[in-house]
Write a protein that holds these residues in place. Structure first.
Motif, PDB file in Angstrom:
ATOM      1  N   ASN A  43     -10.115  -7.068  -1.356  1.00 28.59           N
ATOM      2  CA  ASN A  43      -8.938  -6.201  -1.250  1.00 28.59           C
ATOM      3  C   ASN A  43      -9.327  -4.730  -1.271  1.00 28.59           C
ATOM      4  N   SER A  44     -10.571  -4.419  -0.978  1.00 30.70           N
ATOM      5  CA  SER A  44     -11.006  -3.022  -1.024  1.00 30.70           C
ATOM      6  C   SER A  44     -10.215  -2.162  -0.044  1.00 30.70           C
ATOM      7  N   TRP A  45      -9.777  -2.735   1.071  1.00 28.24           N
ATOM      8  CA  TRP A  45      -8.979  -1.975   2.035  1.00 28.24           C
ATOM      9  C   TRP A  45      -7.700  -1.445   1.379  1.00 28.24           C
ATOM     10  N   LEU A  46      -7.058  -2.265   0.550  1.00 28.81           N
ATOM     11  CA  LEU A  46      -5.819  -1.873  -0.113  1.00 28.81           C
ATOM     12  C   LEU A  46      -6.082  -0.813  -1.178  1.00 28.81           C
ATOM     13  N   ASN A  47      -7.097  -1.026  -2.002  1.00 31.21           N
ATOM     14  CA  ASN A  47      -7.413  -0.071  -3.063  1.00 31.21           C
ATOM     15  C   ASN A  47      -7.754   1.298  -2.497  1.00 31.21           C
ATOM     16  N   LEU A  48      -8.529   1.336  -1.425  1.00 34.12           N
ATOM     17  CA  LEU A  48      -8.899   2.620  -0.825  1.00 34.12           C
ATOM     18  C   LEU A  48      -7.692   3.293  -0.167  1.00 34.12           C
ATOM     19  N   TYR A  49      -6.793   2.498   0.391  1.00 34.19           N
ATOM     20  CA  TYR A  49      -5.583   3.058   0.991  1.00 34.19           C
ATOM     21  C   TYR A  49      -4.680   3.688  -0.067  1.00 34.19           C
ATOM     22  N   VAL A  50      -4.425   2.983  -1.160  1.00 33.87           N
ATOM     23  CA  VAL A  50      -3.552   3.559  -2.185  1.00 33.87           C
ATOM     24  C   VAL A  50      -4.245   4.714  -2.906  1.00 33.87           C
ATOM     25  N   GLN A  51      -5.556   4.687  -2.991  1.00 37.03           N
ATOM     26  CA  GLN A  51      -6.276   5.821  -3.565  1.00 37.03           C
ATOM     27  C   GLN A  51      -5.959   7.096  -2.773  1.00 37.03           C
ATOM     28  N   LYS A  52      -5.997   6.997  -1.470  1.00 34.04           N
ATOM     29  CA  LYS A  52      -5.681   8.151  -0.616  1.00 34.04           C
ATOM     30  C   LYS A  52      -4.199   8.521  -0.732  1.00 34.04           C
ATOM     31  N   LEU A  53      -3.324   7.532  -0.687  1.00 34.52           N
ATOM     32  CA  LEU A  53      -1.884   7.763  -0.746  1.00 34.52           C
ATOM     33  C   LEU A  53      -1.464   8.385  -2.076  1.00 34.52           C
TER      34      LEU A  53
END
Length: 109
Positions: A43-53
């Motif tokens: 799920n690294s794609w999700l974690n990195l996306y919310v990190q940016k958001l």
């Protein structure tokens, strides 16, 4: 995210402390432990996306754990800390039951 940005525009000085829910991942309710390298389980794609958001609301020192596993802590005062836990790591979807028992997760702040 455009809806969030529009609503936040009405309250620009309000502190926001976002948190992940159980339907943010795909498939829904799928939160494998961080550190898995298998593309179909990670799920690294999700974690990195919310990190940016979430970078507009959270201090930089809180964003490292957001990018790693979707959780964080923010120290508001000397006596008050906001903690957002990604409790979906406590869920056991069928595809993760095959992981070795040594695959564990702990929150580190």
């Amino acid at each position: 995210s455009s809806g969030i940005n529009a609503e936040y525009g009405h309250l620009p000085h309000t502190k926001v402390f976002p948190s992940l829910g159980n339907h943010e991942s795909v498939p829904a309710d799928s939160f494998p432990p961080p550190g898995l390298t298998s593309e179909h389980l990670s799920n690294s794609w999700l974690n990195l996306y919310v990190q940016k958001l979430w970078s507009r609301w959270l201090p930089p020192e809180s964003l490292e754990t957001v990018g790693y596993a979707g959780y964080y802590a923010v120290q508001l005062t000397d006596t008050l800390r906001v903690i957002s836990l990604n409790t979906m790591y406590c869920d056991n979807p069928p595809q993760l039951l095959a992981l070795p028992p040594s695959t564990t997760f702990s929150y580190e702040f």
